[in-house]
Design a protein around this motif. Structure first.
Motif, short mmCIF file in Angstrom:
data_model
loop_
_atom_site.label_atom_id
_atom_site.label_comp_id
_atom_site.label_asym_id
_atom_site.label_seq_id
_atom_site.Cartn_x
_atom_site.Cartn_y
_atom_site.Cartn_z
N VAL A 100 0.86 -1.19 0.00
CA VAL A 100 0.00 0.00 0.00
C VAL A 100 0.89 1.24 0.00
N THR A 101 0.60 2.16 -0.91
CA THR A 101 1.37 3.39 -0.99
C THR A 101 0.47 4.59 -0.71
N ASP A 102 1.07 5.65 -0.22
CA ASP A 102 0.35 6.89 0.06
C ASP A 102 0.60 7.84 -1.09
N ASN A 103 -0.40 8.07 -1.89
CA ASN A 103 -0.32 9.05 -2.97
C ASN A 103 -0.82 10.37 -2.38
N ALA A 104 0.08 11.05 -1.69
CA ALA A 104 -0.29 12.27 -0.96
C ALA A 104 -0.81 13.36 -1.90
N ALA A 105 -0.31 13.42 -3.13
CA ALA A 105 -0.76 14.42 -4.08
C ALA A 105 -2.25 14.26 -4.39
N GLU A 106 -2.73 13.03 -4.37
CA GLU A 106 -4.14 12.74 -4.64
C GLU A 106 -4.94 12.49 -3.36
N SER A 107 -4.28 12.54 -2.20
CA SER A 107 -4.90 12.25 -0.91
C SER A 107 -5.59 10.89 -0.91
N GLN A 108 -4.83 9.88 -1.37
CA GLN A 108 -5.38 8.54 -1.32
C GLN A 108 -4.28 7.51 -1.13
N PHE A 109 -4.63 6.48 -0.40
CA PHE A 109 -3.78 5.31 -0.29
C PHE A 109 -4.16 4.41 -1.44
N GLU A 110 -3.15 3.71 -2.00
CA GLU A 110 -3.40 2.88 -3.17
C GLU A 110 -2.78 1.51 -3.02
N LEU A 111 -3.44 0.52 -3.58
CA LEU A 111 -2.92 -0.84 -3.66
C LEU A 111 -3.13 -1.30 -5.09
N THR A 112 -2.03 -1.61 -5.77
CA THR A 112 -2.12 -2.08 -7.15
C THR A 112 -1.98 -3.59 -7.19
N VAL A 113 -2.94 -4.24 -7.84
CA VAL A 113 -2.94 -5.70 -8.00
C VAL A 113 -3.24 -6.00 -9.46
N ASP A 114 -2.33 -6.68 -10.12
CA ASP A 114 -2.52 -7.06 -11.53
C ASP A 114 -2.93 -5.88 -12.41
N GLY A 115 -2.33 -4.73 -12.17
CA GLY A 115 -2.60 -3.55 -12.98
C GLY A 115 -3.85 -2.77 -12.60
N HIS A 116 -4.58 -3.25 -11.59
CA HIS A 116 -5.79 -2.56 -11.13
C HIS A 116 -5.48 -1.89 -9.79
N VAL A 117 -6.05 -0.71 -9.56
CA VAL A 117 -5.75 0.05 -8.35
C VAL A 117 -6.99 0.19 -7.47
N ALA A 118 -6.87 -0.33 -6.25
CA ALA A 118 -7.88 -0.07 -5.21
C ALA A 118 -7.37 1.16 -4.45
N HIS A 119 -8.29 2.01 -4.02
CA HIS A 119 -7.82 3.21 -3.34
C HIS A 119 -8.75 3.60 -2.19
N ALA A 120 -8.16 4.32 -1.25
CA ALA A 120 -8.89 4.87 -0.11
C ALA A 120 -8.62 6.37 -0.09
N ASP A 121 -9.65 7.16 -0.37
CA ASP A 121 -9.52 8.61 -0.31
C ASP A 121 -9.52 9.04 1.16
N TYR A 122 -8.67 9.98 1.49
CA TYR A 122 -8.56 10.40 2.88
C TYR A 122 -8.30 11.88 2.99
N ARG A 123 -8.43 12.36 4.21
CA ARG A 123 -7.99 13.72 4.57
C ARG A 123 -7.49 13.65 6.00
N ILE A 124 -6.54 14.49 6.29
CA ILE A 124 -5.97 14.54 7.64
C ILE A 124 -6.23 15.92 8.21
N THR A 125 -6.80 15.93 9.40
CA THR A 125 -7.02 17.17 10.13
C THR A 125 -6.42 16.96 11.51
N GLY A 126 -5.40 17.75 11.81
CA GLY A 126 -4.73 17.59 13.10
C GLY A 126 -4.11 16.21 13.18
N ASP A 127 -4.51 15.44 14.21
CA ASP A 127 -3.97 14.09 14.38
C ASP A 127 -5.01 13.02 14.05
#
Length: 85
Positions: free
Chosen positions: A4-31
């Motif tokens: 799993v990688t953090d694509n901070a520019a897109e604010s999403q964590f990504e997991l690539t499997v067989d050329g397909h990307v699952a992602h989790a969009d996120y935002r961080i406020t404080g802690d």
């Protein structure tokens, strides 16, 4: 982080499997890391990719000492099942 990688520019964590990307969009406020949306493309559904993605997200949050608030229903259900809520 189990692939799993953090694509901070897109604010999403990504997991690539067989050329397909699952992602989790996120935002961080404080802690606090808010998980707004988790998506796995149709080719990855039912493969456990979204669960592996969530494991990586939770690991990253722990390493950064962030509390996690799931906005997404999938993220909330995953956290309940894994007793991290």
């Amino acid at each position: 982080m189990t692939g799993v990688t953090d694509n901070a520019a897109e604010s999403q964590f990504e997991l690539t499997v067989d050329g397909h990307v699952a992602h989790a969009d996120y935002r961080i406020t404080g802690d606090t890391l808010y998980i707004d949306y988790v998506e796995a493309p149709p080719a990855l559904r039912g493969t456990g990719a979204a669960g592996r993605l969530m494991e990586g997200v939770m690991q990253a949050a722990a390493e950064r000492h962030l509390s996690v608030v799931p906005i997404c229903g999938y993220a909330a259900a995953w956290m309940r099942r894994h007793r991290t809520l």
